[in-house]
Design an enzyme around this catalytic site. Sequence first.
Site, PDB file in Angstrom:
ATOM      1  N   ARG A 195       0.796  -1.229   0.000  1.00  0.00           N
ATOM      2  CA  ARG A 195       0.000   0.000   0.000  1.00  0.00           C
ATOM      3  C   ARG A 195       0.827   1.276   0.000  1.00  0.00           C
ATOM      4  O   ARG A 195       0.323   2.344  -0.368  1.00  0.00           O
ATOM      5  CB  ARG A 195      -0.942   0.019   1.183  1.00  0.00           C
ATOM      6  CG  ARG A 195      -0.294   0.203   2.535  1.00  0.00           C
ATOM      7  CD  ARG A 195      -1.343   0.264   3.623  1.00  0.00           C
ATOM      8  NE  ARG A 195      -0.739   0.476   4.934  1.00  0.00           N
ATOM      9  CZ  ARG A 195      -1.445   0.565   6.059  1.00  0.00           C
ATOM     10  NH1 ARG A 195      -2.751   0.456   6.009  1.00  0.00           N
ATOM     11  NH2 ARG A 195      -0.833   0.758   7.203  1.00  0.00           N
ATOM     12  N   SER A 204      10.689   0.149  27.926  1.00  0.00           N
ATOM     13  CA  SER A 204      12.133  -0.093  27.818  1.00  0.00           C
ATOM     14  C   SER A 204      12.458  -1.349  27.027  1.00  0.00           C
ATOM     15  O   SER A 204      13.441  -2.033  27.304  1.00  0.00           O
ATOM     16  CB  SER A 204      12.759  -0.191  29.216  1.00  0.00           C
ATOM     17  OG  SER A 204      12.389  -1.401  29.867  1.00  0.00           O
ATOM     18  N   ALA A 211       6.640   3.847  23.562  1.00  0.00           N
ATOM     19  CA  ALA A 211       7.299   2.657  23.012  1.00  0.00           C
ATOM     20  C   ALA A 211       6.847   1.437  23.808  1.00  0.00           C
ATOM     21  O   ALA A 211       7.651   0.732  24.415  1.00  0.00           O
ATOM     22  CB  ALA A 211       8.816   2.818  23.064  1.00  0.00           C
ATOM     23  N   ALA A 225      12.294  -8.576  12.303  1.00  0.00           N
ATOM     24  CA  ALA A 225      12.387  -8.678  10.844  1.00  0.00           C
ATOM     25  C   ALA A 225      13.007  -9.993  10.404  1.00  0.00           C
ATOM     26  O   ALA A 225      12.548 -10.620   9.443  1.00  0.00           O
ATOM     27  CB  ALA A 225      13.195  -7.500  10.299  1.00  0.00           C
ATOM     28  N   HIS A 265      42.720 -14.222  17.654  1.00  0.00           N
ATOM     29  CA  HIS A 265      43.225 -13.245  18.625  1.00  0.00           C
ATOM     30  C   HIS A 265      43.962 -12.128  17.894  1.00  0.00           C
ATOM     31  O   HIS A 265      44.725 -12.396  16.968  1.00  0.00           O
ATOM     32  CB  HIS A 265      44.188 -13.930  19.591  1.00  0.00           C
ATOM     33  CG  HIS A 265      44.844 -12.982  20.547  1.00  0.00           C
ATOM     34  ND1 HIS A 265      44.204 -12.488  21.655  1.00  0.00           N
ATOM     35  CD2 HIS A 265      46.087 -12.428  20.541  1.00  0.00           C
ATOM     36  CE1 HIS A 265      45.019 -11.679  22.303  1.00  0.00           C
ATOM     37  NE2 HIS A 265      46.171 -11.618  21.650  1.00  0.00           N
TER      38      HIS A 265
END
Length: 480
Positions: A35, A196, A284, A334, A459
């Site tokens: 859309r 949070s 949120a 996702a 390393h």
Amino acid sequence: MADSYDVLIIGGGPGGYVAAIRAAQLGLRTAVVEREHLGGICLNWGCIPTKALLRSAEIFHYLEHAKDYGLSITGEAKADLAAVVKRSRGVSAQLNAGVAFLMRKNKIDVIWGEATITKPGEVAVAATKKAIVQPQNPVPKGVLGEGAYRAKHIIVATGARPRALPGLEPDGEKIWTYFEAMKPPAFPKSLIVMGSGAIGIEFASFYRTLGAEVTVVEVLPQLLPVEDAEIAALARKRFEKQGMKILISTKVTRVDKSGEGVTATLEDDKGQVQTLKAERMISAVGVVGNVENLGLEAAGVALERGTIKIDGLGRTNVPGIYAIGDVAGPPMLAHKAEHEGVICVEAIAGLHPHAMDKLMIPGCTYCNPQIASVGLTEAKAKAAGYELKVGRFPFVGNGKAIALGEPDGLVKTIFDAKTGKLLGAHMVGAEVTELIQGFVVAMNCETTEAELINTVFPHPTLSETMHESVLDAYGRVVHT
């Protein structure tokens, strides 16, 4: 009927467009109904542009701490918000165009408009009435649009939208969702973040790094509620050290928008009430599936907790109708949507894929410090009845972390003491969102501690913290 397809996918987000590409690869005639913008919320208003914003904040952080690296920068480091946002939008636009190219490359028809399932096997597409946001790129001319279409298999991949709490609904001006937070007209000097989870913490981290006074309000007793408690506690200390204020076991009960900013009324779990003023507030508090106006009820498709109920292969209770991604339930990520789309299409094509094991889906939060995890937390592993071996290794014992100036971090690994099976891995620190996939692969391959202990890690790298954490679980840690 305008046209007929083997597979028609409603929604061109990560789940939808990946499912379409896999279907085309398998020789199925495929179309996507979208859309407003290919790539969905993730690419245009979520995963991708937020990472661009956070990258700008990360570089700003390093500029402010240049002297820690023996560098001198003349003058004060300043953030140009308009330029930061412009870069973020440009990244999304580039990838949006990339998805359009992939549709053409794979000969997938893109049908622009809003889809409704009129009955199994049939979809009506009407012109988009109200997009959430305007597409960044103009809708191509000469492509398919309004009309009626047939499809043997219809996959719903319509994603999700921000959840709104009654009485605390975002207005786009003083109370933002991630849409407004991603493209603010001006930088807020003070900000309340309600929630949070990953979205809330990423925006809290972005705005705090650029200088805003940020308060995070979480109704549950732990910051980052889905994470391992030990990792969440360490992350909280880092956030507070950066100047972020965090209130847990606290809910926003009311917001007064009559002044220049907002005044939030907060109540904690002991009934104590306080008010907090800020220029803006970000809501949120999660997302909800886009299940409305699709014809699902009329088609008899079963819903569960506001999302479409499916089996492990994306099938609904109605033959020929499938669902993937956020609209099919948590975890709303996702990468889960993409893999779910592949599984669904391969099942349609008769390839007999394995159902997704949601415990092996990694979660990442791209704040500073980064957080990443896969599998069971220590608390959930104990609750499941496992006898555990738990390993921990701090970044301060890692040479690469110290050289990077990133000594604050922790890798935590959780094993079944009886079998050596890796049950979970949890990380906080620099670049852990890139490191976590090593543990994801190990779990998917049913690796035990023996293989991980005998694997040679390069390393100096941050990945050595992963090895040392495994060694620590079995009493063999070297560098602490």
